[in-house]
Write an enzyme that holds these catalytic residues in place. Sequence first.
Site, short mmCIF file in Angstrom:
data_model
loop_
_atom_site.label_atom_id
_atom_site.label_comp_id
_atom_site.label_asym_id
_atom_site.label_seq_id
_atom_site.Cartn_x
_atom_site.Cartn_y
_atom_site.Cartn_z
CG ASP A 210 7.34 -4.48 -14.16
OD1 ASP A 210 6.64 -3.49 -13.95
OD2 ASP A 210 8.16 -4.91 -13.32
CG HIS B 256 9.42 -3.22 -10.18
ND1 HIS B 256 8.43 -3.44 -11.10
CD2 HIS B 256 8.79 -2.82 -9.05
CE1 HIS B 256 7.26 -3.19 -10.56
NE2 HIS B 256 7.45 -2.80 -9.31
N1 LIG Z 1 7.82 -5.61 -7.26
C1 LIG Z 1 6.57 -5.35 -7.60
O1 LIG Z 1 6.16 -5.58 -8.75
C2 LIG Z 1 5.60 -4.74 -6.63
C3 LIG Z 1 6.01 -4.31 -5.40
N2 LIG Z 1 5.13 -3.73 -4.51
C4 LIG Z 1 5.65 -3.34 -3.21
O2 LIG Z 1 5.31 -4.33 -2.23
C5 LIG Z 1 5.34 -3.75 -0.92
C6 LIG Z 1 4.12 -4.18 -0.12
O3 LIG Z 1 2.96 -3.66 -0.71
P1 LIG Z 1 1.52 -3.83 0.00
O4 LIG Z 1 1.29 -5.21 0.45
O5 LIG Z 1 0.54 -3.20 -0.91
O6 LIG Z 1 1.73 -2.88 1.26
P2 LIG Z 1 0.90 -2.83 2.64
O7 LIG Z 1 1.24 -1.54 3.30
O8 LIG Z 1 -0.52 -3.19 2.43
O9 LIG Z 1 1.56 -4.03 3.46
C7 LIG Z 1 2.88 -4.01 3.86
C8 LIG Z 1 2.98 -4.82 5.13
O10 LIG Z 1 4.35 -4.93 5.46
C9 LIG Z 1 4.46 -4.84 6.86
N3 LIG Z 1 5.84 -4.53 7.24
C10 LIG Z 1 6.46 -3.33 7.30
N4 LIG Z 1 7.70 -3.48 7.76
C11 LIG Z 1 7.89 -4.81 7.97
C12 LIG Z 1 8.97 -5.57 8.48
N5 LIG Z 1 10.11 -5.01 8.84
N6 LIG Z 1 8.80 -6.91 8.57
C13 LIG Z 1 7.64 -7.49 8.22
N7 LIG Z 1 6.57 -6.81 7.77
C14 LIG Z 1 6.70 -5.48 7.64
C15 LIG Z 1 3.45 -3.74 7.23
O11 LIG Z 1 3.13 -3.76 8.60
C16 LIG Z 1 2.28 -4.16 6.33
O12 LIG Z 1 1.43 -5.09 6.98
C17 LIG Z 1 5.46 -2.24 -1.15
O13 LIG Z 1 6.82 -1.85 -0.98
C18 LIG Z 1 5.04 -2.09 -2.60
O14 LIG Z 1 5.58 -0.91 -3.18
C19 LIG Z 1 3.81 -3.60 -4.83
C20 LIG Z 1 3.34 -4.03 -6.04
C21 LIG Z 1 4.20 -4.61 -7.04
O1 LIG Z 2 3.84 1.02 -8.54
C1 LIG Z 2 3.98 0.70 -7.34
O2 LIG Z 2 4.41 1.48 -6.46
C2 LIG Z 2 3.68 -0.69 -6.96
C3 LIG Z 2 4.42 -1.52 -7.92
O3 LIG Z 2 5.59 -1.74 -7.81
C4 LIG Z 2 3.71 -1.87 -9.15
O4 LIG Z 2 2.47 -1.81 -9.21
O5 LIG Z 2 4.39 -2.22 -10.11
#
Ligand SMILES: NC(=O)C1=CN([C@@H]2O[C@H](COP(=O)(O)OP(=O)(O)OC[C@H]3O[C@@H](n4cnc5c(N)ncnc54)[C@H](O)[C@@H]3O)[C@@H](O)[C@H]2O)C=CC1
Ligand SMILES: O=C([O-])CC(=O)C(=O)O
Length: 337
Positions: free
Chosen positions: A159, A187
């Site tokens: 952000d 967030h």
């Molecule tokens: N804080 C932030 O600014 C942001 C947060 N996110 C969040 O990050 C997370 C991951 O996003 P992506 O990589 O795009 O998702 P994705 O679905 O591509 O990858 C998530 C991975 O986590 C694995 N996973 C699920 N449960 C697990 C566990 N108990 N232990 C280990 N691995 C596990 C899944 O098998 C998958 O490989 C989501 O919750 C998303 O909303 C995404 C973007 C920004």
């Molecule tokens: O918006 C979402 O769900 C993923 C995220 O946290 C971001 O892009 O800031």
Amino acid sequence: MAEPIRVVVTGAAGQIAYSLLYMVARGEVFGKDQPIILHLLDIPPMVGVLEGVVMELADCALPLLVEVVPTTDPAVGFKDVSAAFLVGAMPRKEGMERKDLLSANVKIFRTQGQALDKFAKKDVKVLVVGNPANTNALVCSSYAPSIPRENFSAMTRLDQNRATSQIAAKVGVPISAVNNIIIWGNHSSTQYPDAGQGKVVVNGAVKSVVDAVNDASYLQGAFVETVQKRGAAVIAARKMSSAMSAAKAACDHMHDWWNGTAPGKFVSMGVFSDGSYNSPKDVIFSFPVEIKNKQWKIVEGLTLSDFAKSKLSITGKELQEEKDEALSVLDSNVSNL
Ligand SMILES: NC(=O)C1=CN([C@@H]2O[C@H](COP(=O)(O)OP(=O)(O)OC[C@H]3O[C@@H](n4cnc5c(N)ncnc54)[C@H](O)[C@@H]3O)[C@@H](O)[C@H]2O)C=CC1
Ligand SMILES: O=C([O-])CC(=O)C(=O)O
């Protein structure tokens, strides 16, 4: 060369990890002289994908990467780690809010808190990326009582980066000319991106962002909304949530935690609230922080407008509600949650 450190990335077979692992293994977080043993944790159905990621890491031929440990066992994944990127969790789909993920994801962070408590180094630095990141970090810390709670943080750096980029474009300067933009609170779409303390270098002179932009209705209106809704805008366009930019932000966050902030500059991190700026205590709230010797400190004494105060109150209330909901999902009386 220094001794290698162990770094875990959870969700290692997922989208964010696909960019993050490369940046970490290249030395962009812990330094170009710091060898790394990467622990890749995911869940059993992802073992095949994880094997592919391991092959690609080998094929990158990265001099700092001395070993890769792919696993589905948290006892192995968290063993002796000095830094943890907790990415593994379900991402939201179009039309959802991040807090809609709470019931699915919060249990992951209970298990991982327990594993960190048992197996990680006691000075491990934990960055929670998986959503809802603030409340997941709170839960994770609560189940890891032997690790200081200051060692848990949630990511709002994406952000901050989004907000900084918007201001740089508005003023017409490079990103590096803009500093001290703050993200307050959660967030989520209630976060308050605040340019009120920001500084910008224009033609060699330092100005406040407020003066350089000279448009209060933009700073209180379109700017705030664009940053609050940027995650949703990326999902609407990509049909998947932000990944490259999230990985970059995770690297920025851990880099600054590890290496410190420059004098007079601050960054935003979700950290345990001590009630500063009238925020609710004992939730993970994003504040401006300065970092020295791997310890963050909330920047105190900033003057906030009434508009800013009202925004902080809204996002603080949401964090308190998420905490209550997390407690009901976990159906527990964790004494320090
Ligand atoms: N804080 C932030 O600014 C942001 C947060 N996110 C969040 O990050 C997370 C991951 O996003 P992506 O990589 O795009 O998702 P994705 O679905 O591509 O990858 C998530 C991975 O986590 C694995 N996973 C699920 N449960 C697990 C566990 N108990 N232990 C280990 N691995 C596990 C899944 O098998 C998958 O490989 C989501 O919750 C998303 O909303 C995404 C973007 C920004
Ligand atoms: O918006 C979402 O769900 C993923 C995220 O946290 C971001 O892009 O800031």
